[in-house]
Write an enzyme that holds these catalytic residues in place. Structure first.
Site, PDB file in Angstrom:
ATOM      1  N   LYS A   3      -1.030   6.841 -10.773  1.00  0.00           N
ATOM      2  CA  LYS A   3      -1.574   5.668 -10.067  1.00  0.00           C
ATOM      3  C   LYS A   3      -2.386   6.088  -8.841  1.00  0.00           C
ATOM      4  CE  LYS A   3       2.469   3.749  -9.207  1.00  0.00           C
ATOM      5  NZ  LYS A   3       3.390   4.757  -9.761  1.00  0.00           N
TER       6      LYS A   3
ATOM      7  N   ARG B 204       6.782  -3.797  -6.617  1.00  0.00           N
ATOM      8  CA  ARG B 204       7.728  -2.979  -7.377  1.00  0.00           C
ATOM      9  C   ARG B 204       8.962  -3.773  -7.776  1.00  0.00           C
ATOM     10  NH1 ARG B 204       6.116   2.404  -5.048  1.00  0.00           N
ATOM     11  NH2 ARG B 204       7.294   4.052  -6.030  1.00  0.00           N
TER      12      ARG B 204
ATOM     13  N   ARG C 271       3.181  18.576  -8.822  1.00  0.00           N
ATOM     14  CA  ARG C 271       2.594  18.009  -7.605  1.00  0.00           C
ATOM     15  C   ARG C 271       3.184  18.685  -6.369  1.00  0.00           C
ATOM     16  NH1 ARG C 271       2.514  11.590  -7.177  1.00  0.00           N
ATOM     17  NH2 ARG C 271       4.661  11.615  -6.485  1.00  0.00           N
TER      18      ARG C 271
ATOM     19  N   ARG D 159       6.517  16.366  -0.480  1.00  0.00           N
ATOM     20  CA  ARG D 159       7.322  15.146  -0.364  1.00  0.00           C
ATOM     21  C   ARG D 159       8.783  15.453  -0.665  1.00  0.00           C
ATOM     22  NH1 ARG D 159       4.458  10.269  -3.546  1.00  0.00           N
ATOM     23  NH2 ARG D 159       6.630   9.638  -3.570  1.00  0.00           N
TER      24      ARG D 159
ATOM     25  N   ARG E 191      14.404   7.766  -8.819  1.00  0.00           N
ATOM     26  CA  ARG E 191      13.170   6.972  -8.717  1.00  0.00           C
ATOM     27  C   ARG E 191      12.831   6.342 -10.075  1.00  0.00           C
ATOM     28  NH1 ARG E 191       9.188  11.264  -6.449  1.00  0.00           N
ATOM     29  NH2 ARG E 191       7.634   9.595  -6.503  1.00  0.00           N
TER      30      ARG E 191
HETATM   31  P1  AMP Z   1       5.528   6.218  -3.855  1.00  0.00           P
HETATM   32  O1  AMP Z   1       4.690   7.078  -2.958  1.00  0.00           O
HETATM   33  O2  AMP Z   1       4.814   5.002  -4.347  1.00  0.00           O
HETATM   34  O3  AMP Z   1       6.172   6.995  -4.968  1.00  0.00           O
HETATM   35  O4  AMP Z   1       6.725   5.665  -2.952  1.00  0.00           O
HETATM   36  C1  AMP Z   1       7.644   6.540  -2.346  1.00  0.00           C
HETATM   37  C2  AMP Z   1       8.895   5.769  -1.935  1.00  0.00           C
HETATM   38  O5  AMP Z   1       8.540   4.746  -0.984  1.00  0.00           O
HETATM   39  C3  AMP Z   1       9.596   5.017  -3.052  1.00  0.00           C
HETATM   40  O6  AMP Z   1      10.472   5.845  -3.796  1.00  0.00           O
HETATM   41  C4  AMP Z   1      10.343   3.933  -2.268  1.00  0.00           C
HETATM   42  O7  AMP Z   1      11.467   4.470  -1.610  1.00  0.00           O
HETATM   43  C5  AMP Z   1       9.316   3.576  -1.199  1.00  0.00           C
HETATM   44  N1  AMP Z   1       8.406   2.511  -1.655  1.00  0.00           N
HETATM   45  C6  AMP Z   1       7.063   2.605  -1.865  1.00  0.00           C
HETATM   46  N2  AMP Z   1       6.552   1.435  -2.263  1.00  0.00           N
HETATM   47  C7  AMP Z   1       7.597   0.569  -2.321  1.00  0.00           C
HETATM   48  C8  AMP Z   1       7.722  -0.785  -2.702  1.00  0.00           C
HETATM   49  N3  AMP Z   1       6.666  -1.508  -3.115  1.00  0.00           N
HETATM   50  N4  AMP Z   1       8.956  -1.354  -2.638  1.00  0.00           N
HETATM   51  C9  AMP Z   1      10.024  -0.654  -2.223  1.00  0.00           C
HETATM   52  N5  AMP Z   1       9.981   0.632  -1.880  1.00  0.00           N
HETATM   53  C10 AMP Z   1       8.784   1.253  -1.927  1.00  0.00           C
END
Ligand code: AMP
Length: 194
Positions: A13, A88, A127, A139, A150
């Site tokens: 994404k 989400r 990554r 990360r 996740r």
């Molecule tokens: P991402 O970079 O999108 O993989 O997000 C990393 C982490 O941020 C996720 O595993 C969640 O802990 C938190 N996070 C990101 N976006 C959301 C969302 N829309 N709702 C809840 N938690 C989020």
């Protein structure tokens, strides 16, 4: 153009969103990036979110909805945006719909990147290795253990959005296993039609 990119962690994404930013001149709104920035800056939100993110769980709807509502009011979002990693949960999907309705706006498309789970852990490990090799921070949640959580969160809380958007006739599903350029071309085809 107001677009949602949907798919599990590691589906691509973020990469696709960055490509679309260049082509359409609209910003990528990644709630993950915004939350990581809040964690780094040790804001009140960041302090609350850190442990949840490190565990691979979802941050509360109230926190992310507030972040997005504030962000889409910025001038650079006037012509649209690409939501990457948001919504989400079903509550977030309802929230974004309400936010847009309030502003007299609507979603143009929801694109689901369909991927094979088995390749996802490998992509995440990759990554992390690439970030390390480039001297960038890795990360904390890009490791196989947290990744499992996740992915569980994705299936429990985010995958139901596929049905939600299908019912709203907004969903377009594409093969996220194809090479990056093909995926970009498929997304562009969908966007050209809206
Ligand atoms: P991402 O970079 O999108 O993989 O997000 C990393 C982490 O941020 C996720 O595993 C969640 O802990 C938190 N996070 C990101 N976006 C959301 C969302 N829309 N709702 C809840 N938690 C989020």
């Amino acid at each position: 153009m107001r677009l949602i990119l949907l798919g599990p962690p590691g589906a691509g994404k973020g990469t696709q969103a960055q490509r679309l930013v260049e082509k359409y001149g609209i910003p990528q709104l990644s709630t993950g990036d915004m939350l990581r920035a809040a964690v780094a800056a040790q804001t009140a939100v960041g302090v609350k979110a850190k442990a949840v993110m490190d565990a691979g769980e979802l941050v509360s709807d109230a926190i992310v909805n507030a972040i997005v509502a504030e962000r889409i009011d910025q001038p650079d979002c006037a012509n649209g945006f690409i939501l990457d990693g948001y919504p989400r949960t079903l509550a977030q999907a309802d929230a974004v719909e309400a936010m847009l309705a309030e502003r007299g706006e609507k979603l143009d498309a929801v694109v689901e990147l369909v991927v094979d789970d088995k390749v996802l852990v490998g992509r995440i490990v990759n990554r992390a290795e690439q970030a390390k090799a480039a001297g960038q921070p890795v990360r904390k949640d890009d490791n196989p253990e947290v990744f499992e959580e996740r992915l569980r969160e994705y299936y429990k809380k985010t995958a139901p959005l596929i049905g939600y958007y299908y019912a709203h006739r907004a969903l377009k599903s594409i093969d996220g296993m194809a090479d990056m350029d093909t995926v970009t071309a498929e997304i562009e085809k969908i966007l050209a039609a809206v």
